[in-house]
Design an enzyme around this catalytic site. Sequence first.
Site, short mmCIF file in Angstrom:
data_model
loop_
_atom_site.label_atom_id
_atom_site.label_comp_id
_atom_site.label_asym_id
_atom_site.label_seq_id
_atom_site.Cartn_x
_atom_site.Cartn_y
_atom_site.Cartn_z
N HIS A 486 0.84 -1.20 0.00
CA HIS A 486 0.00 0.00 0.00
C HIS A 486 0.88 1.26 0.00
O HIS A 486 0.73 2.13 -0.85
CB HIS A 486 -0.92 -0.02 1.24
CG HIS A 486 -1.76 1.21 1.40
ND1 HIS A 486 -3.12 1.22 1.15
CD2 HIS A 486 -1.46 2.47 1.78
CE1 HIS A 486 -3.60 2.43 1.37
NE2 HIS A 486 -2.61 3.21 1.77
N GLU A 487 1.79 1.32 0.96
CA GLU A 487 2.63 2.51 1.05
C GLU A 487 3.52 2.65 -0.18
O GLU A 487 3.80 3.76 -0.63
CB GLU A 487 3.48 2.48 2.33
CG GLU A 487 2.67 2.47 3.63
CD GLU A 487 1.60 3.56 3.71
OE1 GLU A 487 1.75 4.61 3.07
OE2 GLU A 487 0.60 3.34 4.42
N HIS A 490 1.72 4.52 -2.85
CA HIS A 490 1.84 5.98 -2.69
C HIS A 490 3.21 6.46 -3.20
O HIS A 490 3.31 7.49 -3.87
CB HIS A 490 1.71 6.37 -1.22
CG HIS A 490 0.31 6.33 -0.69
ND1 HIS A 490 -0.74 6.99 -1.30
CD2 HIS A 490 -0.21 5.73 0.42
CE1 HIS A 490 -1.85 6.78 -0.59
NE2 HIS A 490 -1.55 6.03 0.45
N HIS A 493 3.39 6.70 -6.89
CA HIS A 493 2.66 7.89 -7.34
C HIS A 493 3.56 9.12 -7.24
O HIS A 493 3.60 9.97 -8.13
CB HIS A 493 1.42 8.04 -6.46
CG HIS A 493 0.31 8.85 -7.05
ND1 HIS A 493 -0.87 9.08 -6.39
CD2 HIS A 493 0.19 9.49 -8.24
CE1 HIS A 493 -1.65 9.83 -7.14
NE2 HIS A 493 -1.04 10.09 -8.27
ZN LIG Z 1 -2.86 5.29 2.00
#
Ligand SMILES: [Zn+2]
Length: 702
Positions: A486-487, A490, A493
């Site tokens: 998940h991290e 980010h 991105h």
């Molecule tokens: Zn998040």
Amino acid sequence: MIQRLQNAGGDPAAHAEAGAASAATYASGNPLIESGPLPAFNAVRPEHIEPAVRHVLAEQRAALERAERVAAPGLEWLRDVERINTEIHRVWGPVTHLNSVLSSPALRDAFNRCLPLITEFGTALGQNENLYRSYGALRDSITERQQVEAQLIDLALRDFRLGGVALVGEQRQRFRDVWQKLAALQAAFEQNLMDATDAFQHQTQDRAELEGLPEIVLERAKALATERGAEGWVLRLDAPTYQAVLSHAESAKLRETFYVAWVTRASDQGPHAGRSDNGPLIDEILALRHEAAQLVGFKTYAELSLATKMADSPELVIDFLHDLARRSRPVAAAELQMLADYAGRTLEPWDVAFYSERLRQERLQLAEEELRPYFPLPRVLAGLFDLVGDLFDLVVAEASPPSVWHPTVKYYELARRDGTPVGSFYVDLFARPNKRGGAWMDSCVSRSRIGGERQTPVAHLVCNFNPPVGETPSLLTHSEAVTLFHEFGHALHHLLTEVDYPSIAGVNGVAWDAVELPSQFMENFVWRPEVLGAIARHYQTGEPLPSDKLDTMKRSRTFLAGLGMVRQLEFALFDFRLHHEYAPEKGARVHEILAEVRQEVSVVPVASYNRFPNTFAHVFGGGYAAGYYSYKWAEVLAADAFAAFEESGVFDRDTAERFRRAILSVGGSRNALDAFIDFRGRPPQLDALLRQSGIALPTSPQ
Ligand SMILES: [Zn+2]
């Protein structure tokens, strides 16, 4: 360093530079000011912080004054204004980072002393009328081909307007007063809730009453009793204790006691009825939000909230929630029936969590802890880097660390296969004292182009996993592996952005309800057998995850997902309708709207004295007002985006390239819905999330 010496040609206010230069002398030897392209983390001492912050703010105040005096702002002006925040972040970024990962009383003091200075500067910037007018003037000269600049300026103008810059006279003052009052009321809401939670405690000397509670809860309760000089056990009403009682306590009586206390906190009901009552605050908060929205030209607060989000109309959000509810509710109702059958009786509100947990244990028999040996961190990390490398044609390589704040921190460089640097990131994965809990990605440096030089982005990836012990590597649970992916979503991105303006590069400037798309998207890989085959292997034997464990793990993802879904939809729909339907002549209608929403969405029994709104801190205490829906919204986007990979093969390069180009590279430079449509060829659809949650599609398409 390059940035600070950079001086825009033809600067009409060159004298301000002289002031900055003398401040620089005073700041010499300060690693927060005299760093290279990357922060000198290990050289920073608490005593460096305040001088550095004052220095950079003085410098940037001068830069701001220069920018205000520019008569005909062009793109060079735009870059100069962008640089103001970049420069402040260059000093303040490492300070906030260190405060999170290696705090100390002295560092925290310095941080707290400087925070108001930073906030004050930010507020002044956001309220600056000259700047607002210059952005407006610049917007008029932007051509159709300058789409990125157009979007940047539009977002800036939007934020100025939402901040009330365009208001004059009494309205302007009123707008400020309203927000100030709101801030105080929201803080009071939180305070009441905390007081009400603290006011309750349950003491018992009867061990049998506590049957079923986990050992750790009992130990805490025993310690609390001892601390208070009481006999037996004292249970408080904090969230972990409440959840433990509702899920595990065999005694229905005890569960009921806690349920009543929990759902009547800060209200006119229950054991502390009328004390710290949040009811009147809710009405006031809704009225003021409505007024604030109208002052800046919106019909309702829900519209104001959507101004910074991807969903572009209240109707769209409401339809979205209705649609999900319509498709999830039958599944939730069936799940509830299954629980009632299992319990052998009609369920009371305080029974649902208890029988859910029992059934989960019976059906799944899955202990997260058992899986740890199959997720050794080095292998998971290597698998993640290989996956990302394959998908996006990149190479991740550990590099000799520049300055780091702790010996376990690692540093990696990300490059294209031809060697072109893309960015880099620090990885700080282990729990230790003086480090904030949880996991997060943060920007260390944003991508930018200053003069002719491009600065590649740098990210922080922070988690709190168990550190390795001796020869044994750090071993993750499956959900910790999900967190890591998940991290890293980010981080991708942030790192794969191709935008050169920091305020809309990477995750910056991305619509609030779309910013979790890349992160939740990446989570999906950790559920795929193709990926698990590579990352989930026993750290001693190398044996892959046994297929029965893999199977149970998959089933755990969909277990009672319908009930979970309708619960979130109830919160989301209630929050949104409340803000969208508010009318001063009718008042807040809190209970009516909640009753209607429950009638439509919810399946679990609710007691008549339940005062859930009085405890809804997400919405009345702060940030999620008319925005709670965005949790589900982002899940839909992520599941739907991932479905494109499922359709073409999860390692499909073409799909990944389209995802990179449409979503990851554009930052905030593009409308999030347009970007999604560009990738998927159509607007987002719900099916993928419903499939992923195991919620069956309805047989008729109505
Ligand atoms: Zn998040």
